[in-house]
Design an enzyme around this catalytic site. Structure first.
Site, mmCIF file in Angstrom:
data_model
loop_
_atom_site.group_PDB
_atom_site.id
_atom_site.type_symbol
_atom_site.label_atom_id
_atom_site.label_comp_id
_atom_site.label_asym_id
_atom_site.label_seq_id
_atom_site.Cartn_x
_atom_site.Cartn_y
_atom_site.Cartn_z
ATOM 1 N N ILE A 245 5.723 4.895 -1.610
ATOM 2 C CA ILE A 245 4.717 5.259 -1.396
ATOM 3 C C ILE A 245 4.309 4.433 -0.008
ATOM 4 O O ILE A 245 3.937 3.111 -0.962
ATOM 5 C CB ILE A 245 3.537 5.723 -2.099
ATOM 6 C CG1 ILE A 245 3.669 7.318 -2.996
ATOM 7 C CG2 ILE A 245 2.356 5.485 -1.998
ATOM 8 C CD1 ILE A 245 2.845 7.175 -3.983
ATOM 9 N N PRO A 246 4.011 4.640 0.960
ATOM 10 C CA PRO A 246 4.083 3.075 1.592
ATOM 11 C C PRO A 246 2.370 2.825 2.263
ATOM 12 O O PRO A 246 2.109 2.971 3.501
ATOM 13 C CB PRO A 246 4.946 3.442 3.097
ATOM 14 C CG PRO A 246 4.637 5.248 2.490
ATOM 15 C CD PRO A 246 4.340 5.492 1.746
ATOM 16 N N CYS A 247 1.745 2.197 0.972
ATOM 17 C CA CYS A 247 0.269 1.847 1.564
ATOM 18 C C CYS A 247 0.612 0.228 2.430
ATOM 19 O O CYS A 247 -0.183 0.466 2.768
ATOM 20 C CB CYS A 247 0.107 1.983 -0.114
ATOM 21 S SG CYS A 247 0.716 0.512 -0.844
ATOM 22 N N HIS A 248 1.819 0.265 3.012
ATOM 23 C CA HIS A 248 2.039 -0.922 2.733
ATOM 24 C C HIS A 248 1.531 -0.698 4.718
ATOM 25 O O HIS A 248 1.276 -1.714 5.591
ATOM 26 C CB HIS A 248 3.561 -1.985 3.059
ATOM 27 C CG HIS A 248 4.264 -1.215 2.851
ATOM 28 N ND1 HIS A 248 4.920 -0.293 1.936
ATOM 29 C CD2 HIS A 248 4.972 -0.444 4.124
ATOM 30 C CE1 HIS A 248 5.736 0.131 2.755
ATOM 31 N NE2 HIS A 248 6.347 0.044 4.138
ATOM 32 N N ARG A 249 2.090 0.253 5.020
ATOM 33 C CA ARG A 249 1.718 0.494 6.469
ATOM 34 C C ARG A 249 0.440 1.267 6.392
ATOM 35 O O ARG A 249 0.099 1.616 8.041
ATOM 36 C CB ARG A 249 2.713 1.718 6.782
ATOM 37 C CG ARG A 249 4.232 1.748 6.640
ATOM 38 C CD ARG A 249 4.346 2.917 6.996
ATOM 39 N NE ARG A 249 6.542 3.060 6.761
ATOM 40 C CZ ARG A 249 7.398 4.144 5.570
ATOM 41 N NH1 ARG A 249 6.732 5.099 5.878
ATOM 42 N NH2 ARG A 249 8.222 3.469 5.694
#
Length: 280
Positions: A245-249
């Site tokens: 789940i790409p919360c880093h994006r």
């Protein structure tokens, strides 16, 4: 992660910190190599093996100017389901092969006492990682420095669950996402504890393609909650499954990196690494 691999990642992280702090000075290869106590030749080879690009090119990928340009160029079509992501030529969106199922109240009632959770420790390009799964899918994944602390944090999510240190197919499918070739990636199943609002935010994050970036405001617009930026930030910050789940994006609208549960240096490393792999 082997001891040498951990040492190498720590050097990469330290170099990224140095690049971030000194970016405006455009440090030379010699300067960056010296900051991690390596010869320029050895450092160039180590960094390129990890990132796929030179330190100089990577500098561009983690700059505010790059982030602003990417947001401006891509934002209009970021959540278009026809967006071509270029994953090994398949054009599939991230959300098409990551399936989220929310836990029922009974599944996490009383601290998850009815849950049977497998967990294991693994390597990633960004440090050690712990991954845990139920019979329905991966329920937790996080970067860590210490195994005992990592398990303790997992246990805090489901204090009454039954735990077994076992590697299963759910975990293996999830960990394959760190490979550059996604053409053979099986569907990843996630089994998550979250409110309907949190699940909606996490599902929206999955639509941000690798190599892309978004903002908290854009996430709010996508879920038709433009004034819920604080709640959206909290939901993003409580993401239980790192990287997948790409919360880093999600970054600030100014192009600044913003916060990250597993450290801002790691967030910069992931953003730059993904940009390099996608060749954006």
């Amino acid at each position: 992660m082997t001891e040498q691999a951990q040492i190498n990642y720590n050097r990469i992280a330290k170099a990224i910190d140095y690049i971030k702090v000194n970016f405006k000075k455009q440090p030379s290869l010699n300067n960056i190599a010296e900051s991690v106590h390596l010869s320029p030749h050895h450092f160039q080879r180590l960094f390129t093996d990890w990132a796929g690009v030179s330190p100089k090119k990577f500098m561009q990928y983690i700059s505010i100017e790059y982030a602003k340009r990417l947001l401006k160029d891509k934002q209009a079509t970021l959540f278009d389901t026809a967006y071509e992501t270029g994953f090994s030529g398949t054009g599939r969106l991230h959300d098409l092969f990551v399936n989220i199922e929310g836990m029922t109240p009974g599944e996490f009632k009383n601290g998850g006492e009815n849950l049977f959770i497998n967990y294991s420790f693994a390597e990633s390009p960004f440090g050690n990682i712990i991954v845990a799964s139920t019979k329905k899918g991966v329920c937790y994944m996080a970067f860590f420095e210490n195994k005992k602390e990592a398990f303790s944090k997992l246990n805090n999510h489901f204090p009454n669950a039954n735990y077994y240190q076992v590697v299963d197919i759910m975990q293996q499918n999830a960990l394959f996402i760190f490979q550059n070739d996604w053409s053979k990636l099986n569907n990843i199943k996630l089994h998550l504890k979250g409110t309907p609002f949190q699940l909606k935010v996490w599902e929206t994050l999955l639509k941000i393609p690798r190599g892309g970036l978004s903002t908290y405001g854009s996430i709010g617009n996508e879920i038709e909650k433009p004034k819920a930026s604080r709640a959206i930030g909290t939901a993003i910050g409580s993401n239980p499954v790192a990287f997948i789940i790409p919360c880093h994006r999600v970054i600030k609208s100014t192009g600044e990196i913003g916060g990250y549960m597993w450290g801002n240096t790691r967030k910069s490393a992931i953003i730059g690494w993904e940009a390099a792999k996608m060749g954006v």
